[in-house]
Scaffold this motif. Structure first.
Motif, PDB file in Angstrom:
ATOM      1  N   VAL A   9       0.901  -1.174   0.181  1.00 14.87           N
ATOM      2  CA  VAL A   9       0.039  -0.259   0.102  1.00 14.87           C
ATOM      3  C   VAL A   9       0.976   1.177  -0.103  1.00 14.87           C
ATOM      4  N   THR A  10       1.835   1.174   0.753  1.00 16.92           N
ATOM      5  CA  THR A  10       2.872   2.351   0.961  1.00 16.92           C
ATOM      6  C   THR A  10       3.415   2.524  -0.499  1.00 16.92           C
ATOM      7  N   TYR A  11       3.835   1.459  -1.290  1.00 19.08           N
ATOM      8  CA  TYR A  11       4.410   1.588  -2.617  1.00 19.08           C
ATOM      9  C   TYR A  11       3.334   2.308  -3.357  1.00 19.08           C
ATOM     10  N   ALA A  12       2.179   1.509  -3.565  1.00 22.51           N
ATOM     11  CA  ALA A  12       1.005   2.019  -4.282  1.00 22.51           C
ATOM     12  C   ALA A  12       0.873   3.792  -4.314  1.00 22.51           C
ATOM     13  N   VAL A  13       0.585   4.160  -2.910  1.00 27.74           N
ATOM     14  CA  VAL A  13       0.241   5.632  -2.741  1.00 27.74           C
ATOM     15  C   VAL A  13       1.629   6.180  -3.316  1.00 27.74           C
ATOM     16  N   GLN A  14       2.994   6.023  -3.129  1.00 32.60           N
ATOM     17  CA  GLN A  14       3.996   6.669  -3.646  1.00 32.60           C
ATOM     18  C   GLN A  14       4.095   6.998  -5.020  1.00 32.60           C
ATOM     19  N   VAL A  15       3.988   5.845  -5.896  1.00 27.36           N
ATOM     20  CA  VAL A  15       3.874   5.769  -7.210  1.00 27.36           C
ATOM     21  C   VAL A  15       2.751   6.492  -7.523  1.00 27.36           C
ATOM     22  N   HIS A  34      13.490   5.705   0.950  1.00 23.80           N
ATOM     23  CA  HIS A  34      14.226   4.879   1.970  1.00 23.80           C
ATOM     24  C   HIS A  34      13.120   3.521   2.098  1.00 23.80           C
ATOM     25  N   SER A  35      13.738   2.468   2.065  1.00 24.26           N
ATOM     26  CA  SER A  35      13.124   1.135   2.334  1.00 24.26           C
ATOM     27  C   SER A  35      12.323   0.865   0.995  1.00 24.26           C
ATOM     28  N   ILE A  36      10.846   0.995   1.327  1.00 24.01           N
ATOM     29  CA  ILE A  36      10.162   0.778   0.176  1.00 24.01           C
ATOM     30  C   ILE A  36       9.959   1.831  -0.752  1.00 24.01           C
ATOM     31  N   GLY A  37      10.210   2.977  -0.227  1.00 27.29           N
ATOM     32  CA  GLY A  37      10.532   4.285  -1.088  1.00 27.29           C
ATOM     33  C   GLY A  37      11.477   4.142  -1.971  1.00 27.29           C
ATOM     34  N   GLU A  38      12.689   3.417  -1.848  1.00 28.05           N
ATOM     35  CA  GLU A  38      13.752   3.336  -2.742  1.00 28.05           C
ATOM     36  C   GLU A  38      13.124   2.737  -4.120  1.00 28.05           C
ATOM     37  N   LEU A  39      12.164   1.644  -3.740  1.00 27.17           N
ATOM     38  CA  LEU A  39      11.469   1.026  -5.199  1.00 27.17           C
ATOM     39  C   LEU A  39      10.632   2.046  -5.788  1.00 27.17           C
ATOM     40  N   ALA A  40      10.034   2.637  -5.005  1.00 25.71           N
ATOM     41  CA  ALA A  40       8.968   3.768  -5.660  1.00 25.71           C
ATOM     42  C   ALA A  40       9.868   4.860  -6.505  1.00 25.71           C
ATOM     43  N   LEU A  56       8.733  -6.763  -6.433  1.00 23.05           N
ATOM     44  CA  LEU A  56       9.813  -6.791  -5.409  1.00 23.05           C
ATOM     45  C   LEU A  56       9.206  -6.312  -4.131  1.00 23.05           C
ATOM     46  N   VAL A  57       8.257  -5.447  -4.218  1.00 22.25           N
ATOM     47  CA  VAL A  57       7.656  -4.844  -2.809  1.00 22.25           C
ATOM     48  C   VAL A  57       6.960  -6.149  -2.220  1.00 22.25           C
ATOM     49  N   CYS A  58       6.059  -6.589  -3.010  1.00 23.30           N
ATOM     50  CA  CYS A  58       5.386  -7.821  -2.454  1.00 23.30           C
ATOM     51  C   CYS A  58       6.236  -9.032  -2.157  1.00 23.30           C
ATOM     52  N   ARG A  59       7.188  -9.343  -2.779  1.00 25.02           N
ATOM     53  CA  ARG A  59       8.100 -10.505  -2.395  1.00 25.02           C
ATOM     54  C   ARG A  59       9.029  -9.992  -0.948  1.00 25.02           C
ATOM     55  N   ARG A  60       9.426  -8.770  -1.239  1.00 31.68           N
ATOM     56  CA  ARG A  60      10.017  -8.159   0.134  1.00 31.68           C
ATOM     57  C   ARG A  60       8.911  -8.248   1.363  1.00 31.68           C
TER      58      ARG A  60
END
Length: 96
Positions: A9-15, A34-40, A56-60
């Motif tokens: 959810v965090t990733y989805a909001v950021q992108v 940072h963390s999930i934010g690095e992927l976004a 990657l987010v889901c696997r992590r």
């Protein structure tokens, strides 16, 4: 909820925010995360696809599930070297 919900959810909001800003004509000069934010940030910068970032987010998130709730974190206003020095010799705690 656990990391398997919160992190995607965090990733989805950021992108999604980046996409909204892009649709308004705003283009970042730089991105950082940072963390999930690095992927976004990588997706926003064009370094990876939206789908690859989501995978990657889901696997992590699934890999983090066993560790959820088993640790703690504190934010202190110290230079890293000083924090390391103060924690020297203590078991179970590290500066990061």
């Amino acid at each position: 909820e656990g990391p398997e919900v919160v992190q995607p959810v965090t990733y989805a909001v950021q992108v999604a925010l980046a996409a909204v800003w892009r649709s308004l004509g705003l283009r970042p000069a730089a991105v950082v995360g940072h963390s999930i934010g690095e992927l976004a940030a990588a997706v926003t910068a064009g370094g990876m696809s939206l789908l690859d970032g989501a995978r990657l987010v889901c696997r992590r998130a699934l890999m983090m599930r066993p560790a959820a709730g088993k640790g703690a974190m504190a934010l202190v206003d110290l230079p890293f070297a000083e924090a390391e020095e103060r924690l020297a010799g203590r078991s179970g705690v590290t500066a990061a």
